[in-house]
Scaffold this motif. Structure first.
Motif, PDB file in Angstrom:
ATOM      1  N   TYR A 293       0.832  -1.211   0.000  1.00 21.00           N
ATOM      2  CA  TYR A 293       0.000   0.000   0.000  1.00 21.00           C
ATOM      3  C   TYR A 293       0.868   1.263   0.000  1.00 21.00           C
ATOM      4  O   TYR A 293       0.385   2.350  -0.283  1.00 21.00           O
ATOM      5  N   ALA A 294       2.143   1.123   0.339  1.00 20.68           N
ATOM      6  CA  ALA A 294       3.012   2.277   0.600  1.00 20.68           C
ATOM      7  C   ALA A 294       3.491   2.930  -0.700  1.00 20.68           C
ATOM      8  O   ALA A 294       3.217   2.445  -1.804  1.00 20.68           O
ATOM      9  N   ASP A 295       4.215   4.026  -0.561  1.00 17.34           N
ATOM     10  CA  ASP A 295       4.818   4.690  -1.721  1.00 17.34           C
ATOM     11  C   ASP A 295       5.805   3.739  -2.399  1.00 17.34           C
ATOM     12  O   ASP A 295       6.430   2.906  -1.737  1.00 17.34           O
ATOM     13  N   LYS A 296       5.963   3.909  -3.704  1.00 19.21           N
ATOM     14  CA  LYS A 296       6.837   3.005  -4.453  1.00 19.21           C
ATOM     15  C   LYS A 296       8.273   3.037  -3.934  1.00 19.21           C
ATOM     16  O   LYS A 296       8.960   2.011  -3.911  1.00 19.21           O
ATOM     17  N   PRO A 326      -7.288  -7.267  -1.642  1.00 18.66           N
ATOM     18  CA  PRO A 326      -8.039  -6.872  -2.844  1.00 18.66           C
ATOM     19  C   PRO A 326      -7.881  -5.421  -3.263  1.00 18.66           C
ATOM     20  O   PRO A 326      -8.008  -5.108  -4.443  1.00 18.66           O
ATOM     21  N   ASP A 327      -7.603  -4.519  -2.298  1.00 16.74           N
ATOM     22  CA  ASP A 327      -7.561  -3.099  -2.657  1.00 16.74           C
ATOM     23  C   ASP A 327      -6.132  -2.548  -2.784  1.00 16.74           C
ATOM     24  O   ASP A 327      -5.933  -1.337  -2.840  1.00 16.74           O
ATOM     25  N   ASN A 332       1.386  -0.816  -7.786  1.00 16.09           N
ATOM     26  CA  ASN A 332       2.336  -1.099  -6.717  1.00 16.09           C
ATOM     27  C   ASN A 332       2.828  -2.538  -6.770  1.00 16.09           C
ATOM     28  O   ASN A 332       4.004  -2.824  -6.526  1.00 16.09           O
ATOM     29  N   VAL A 333       1.912  -3.458  -7.087  1.00 16.63           N
ATOM     30  CA  VAL A 333       2.301  -4.865  -7.226  1.00 16.63           C
ATOM     31  C   VAL A 333       3.269  -5.019  -8.402  1.00 16.63           C
ATOM     32  O   VAL A 333       4.311  -5.688  -8.290  1.00 16.63           O
ATOM     33  N   LYS A 334       2.938  -4.373  -9.497  1.00 18.87           N
ATOM     34  CA  LYS A 334       3.806  -4.446 -10.684  1.00 18.87           C
ATOM     35  C   LYS A 334       5.186  -3.857 -10.371  1.00 18.87           C
ATOM     36  O   LYS A 334       6.220  -4.408 -10.779  1.00 18.87           O
ATOM     37  N   HIS A 335       5.201  -2.743  -9.647  1.00 17.96           N
ATOM     38  CA  HIS A 335       6.473  -2.116  -9.275  1.00 17.96           C
ATOM     39  C   HIS A 335       7.319  -3.061  -8.424  1.00 17.96           C
ATOM     40  O   HIS A 335       8.539  -3.190  -8.644  1.00 17.96           O
ATOM     41  N   ALA A 336       6.696  -3.730  -7.463  1.00 16.58           N
ATOM     42  CA  ALA A 336       7.428  -4.656  -6.594  1.00 16.58           C
ATOM     43  C   ALA A 336       8.079  -5.770  -7.414  1.00 16.58           C
ATOM     44  O   ALA A 336       9.243  -6.127  -7.196  1.00 16.58           O
ATOM     45  N   ILE A 337       7.341  -6.293  -8.378  1.00 21.25           N
ATOM     46  CA  ILE A 337       7.883  -7.374  -9.212  1.00 21.25           C
ATOM     47  C   ILE A 337       9.031  -6.855 -10.076  1.00 21.25           C
ATOM     48  O   ILE A 337      10.053  -7.544 -10.255  1.00 21.25           O
ATOM     49  N   GLU A 338       8.906  -5.645 -10.568  1.00 18.27           N
ATOM     50  CA  GLU A 338       9.996  -5.055 -11.378  1.00 18.27           C
ATOM     51  C   GLU A 338      11.247  -4.859 -10.528  1.00 18.27           C
ATOM     52  O   GLU A 338      12.371  -5.094 -11.009  1.00 18.27           O
ATOM     53  N   VAL A 339      11.079  -4.432  -9.274  1.00 18.00           N
ATOM     54  CA  VAL A 339      12.239  -4.249  -8.374  1.00 18.00           C
ATOM     55  C   VAL A 339      12.980  -5.587  -8.201  1.00 18.00           C
ATOM     56  O   VAL A 339      14.203  -5.647  -8.261  1.00 18.00           O
ATOM     57  N   VAL A 340      12.206  -6.663  -7.987  1.00 18.21           N
ATOM     58  CA  VAL A 340      12.830  -7.972  -7.825  1.00 18.21           C
ATOM     59  C   VAL A 340      13.575  -8.395  -9.088  1.00 18.21           C
ATOM     60  O   VAL A 340      14.723  -8.860  -9.021  1.00 18.21           O
ATOM     61  N   LYS A 341      12.952  -8.177 -10.225  1.00 16.95           N
ATOM     62  CA  LYS A 341      13.543  -8.670 -11.478  1.00 16.95           C
ATOM     63  C   LYS A 341      14.767  -7.866 -11.906  1.00 16.95           C
ATOM     64  O   LYS A 341      15.605  -8.354 -12.674  1.00 16.95           O
TER      65      LYS A 341
END
Length: 345
Positions: A293-296, A326-327, A332-341
């Motif tokens: 939920y937090a800032d990127k 759900p909310d 943010n989810v996409k950003h998290a995955i990009e950070v990992v990759k």
């Protein structure tokens, strides 16, 4: 099995083999935080989605195509086994799963069926459709609910905050509890082996409500049956991941059950858990889902902190400590995955 995968990071990490970066997938990654999910959900009931192989495949593929995760997880539900055994299951918006015929008596327990694989073939059919669509790009994870968690739903008649009926059963009628748990375990072994035959590349066992138990009750009513299931899987080249809420406490027992990976909730320091487990047991986790939920900028900092804690460790799969809410914003989810990759050891 992994020879046919273009991206086998998850499999190699699960087997504690060297990898250039941690693989990433997220529990509930094909879920309600996506508008594309709702475009499908608004046309069908949840159980229709689970039981129609083409629709289950559509939903399974959403995070593969939209997020670029390193593994797909079968779209289904942990309670399909309980339904096949005789539970009258429905899902009510805002309430969750409900059983119209909760298991409350010896007769109820004895009436639960175990020869039910034929009623679960739609899951095998969905796996075959998904694998046709994946074309070997990434692994497909199959799963089942662990016996204690499935029992709790059957006995409570749905979700519970305090598991009062379940705990009364364990304390006052342990023989009946063991009867139910053994039946669920027998069904789960058949069900997961069917998924392996149908073509999944990995298995996760979800003990979602294990944190309700004391240490001794976990050993008696959860660990015993999870061990039995894991020992009877046809798991050559198929890593087995064990997840429970409460893994920060129960991780040593979870490792004793014989999985390849222990999936850890967010209450523990992942490196400390890893160091406490036998050599060769991988860990999965354990970002607090609320971080999403937090800032990127914060999301990136928290992920990179976790990666620094795990630097130099073989056997690490990045995931959340539990499922995506759900909310949570999709971006943010996409950003998290990009950070990992983008990360490299």
């Amino acid at each position: 099995m992994t020879n046919n995968l273009q991206n086998d990071l998850l499999i190699r990490a699960a087997f504690s083999q060297p990898i250039p970066r941690p693989p990433v997938w997220m529990m509930r990654q094909a879920g309600r935080f996506m508008k594309e999910y709702w475009a499908i959900k608004n046309k069908y009931s949840f159980l229709e989605m689970c039981k129609t192989p083409e629709i289950a495949a559509d939903v399974t593929m959403l995070p593969v195509d939209l997020l670029g995760v390193d593994a797909a997880i079968l779209f289904s539900d942990i309670l399909v086994t309980a339904e096949a055994m005789g539970g009258k299951l429905s899902f009510e918006q805002g309430v969750g799963p409900l059983f119209a015929n909760p298991v409350r008596t010896w007769d109820d327990a004895e009436a639960l069926r175990t020869d039910v694989l034929g009623e679960l073939q739609y899951v095998g059919d969905a796996i075959r459709v998904i694998q046709q669509r994946l074309q070997g790009r990434i692994p497909l994870i199959g799963f089942a609910g662990a016996p204690f968690t499935v029992l709790s739903y059957l006995v409570e008649g749905g979700s519970s905050r305090d598991f009062k009926r379940t705990k009364l059963l364990l304390n006052n009628e342990p023989e009946m509890a063991h009867l139910i748990l053994q039946k669920i375990a027998d069904v789960t072994i058949d069900y997961l082996n069917m998924q392996i035959t149908a073509g999944v590349n990995a298995i996760q066992l979800f003990d979602s409500w294990a944190q309700a138990l004391s240490w001794n009750d976990y050993r008696t009513f959860a660990h015993t049956y999870n061990t039995q299931i894991i020992s009877k899987l046809h798991r050559k080249d198929i890593p087995v991941i064990s997840f429970c809420k409460g893994s920060s406490v129960f991780a040593p027992l979870m490792a004793e059950a014989g999985p390849d990976v222990v999936s850890v909730d967010w209450n523990a320091d992942l490196r400390n858990i890893k160091d406490s487990l036998p050599h060769g047991v991988a860990v999965q986790g354990n970002l607090d889902p609320f971080v999403l939920y937090a800032d990127k900028k914060v999301i990136k900092e928290k992920i990179l902190y976790l990666f620094e804690r795990m630097r130099g460790q073989e056997g690490f799969v990045f995931n959340l400590g539990h499922g995506i809410m759900p909310d949570i914003p999709f971006d943010n989810v996409k950003h998290a995955i990009e950070v990992v990759k983008e990360f490299n050891y």
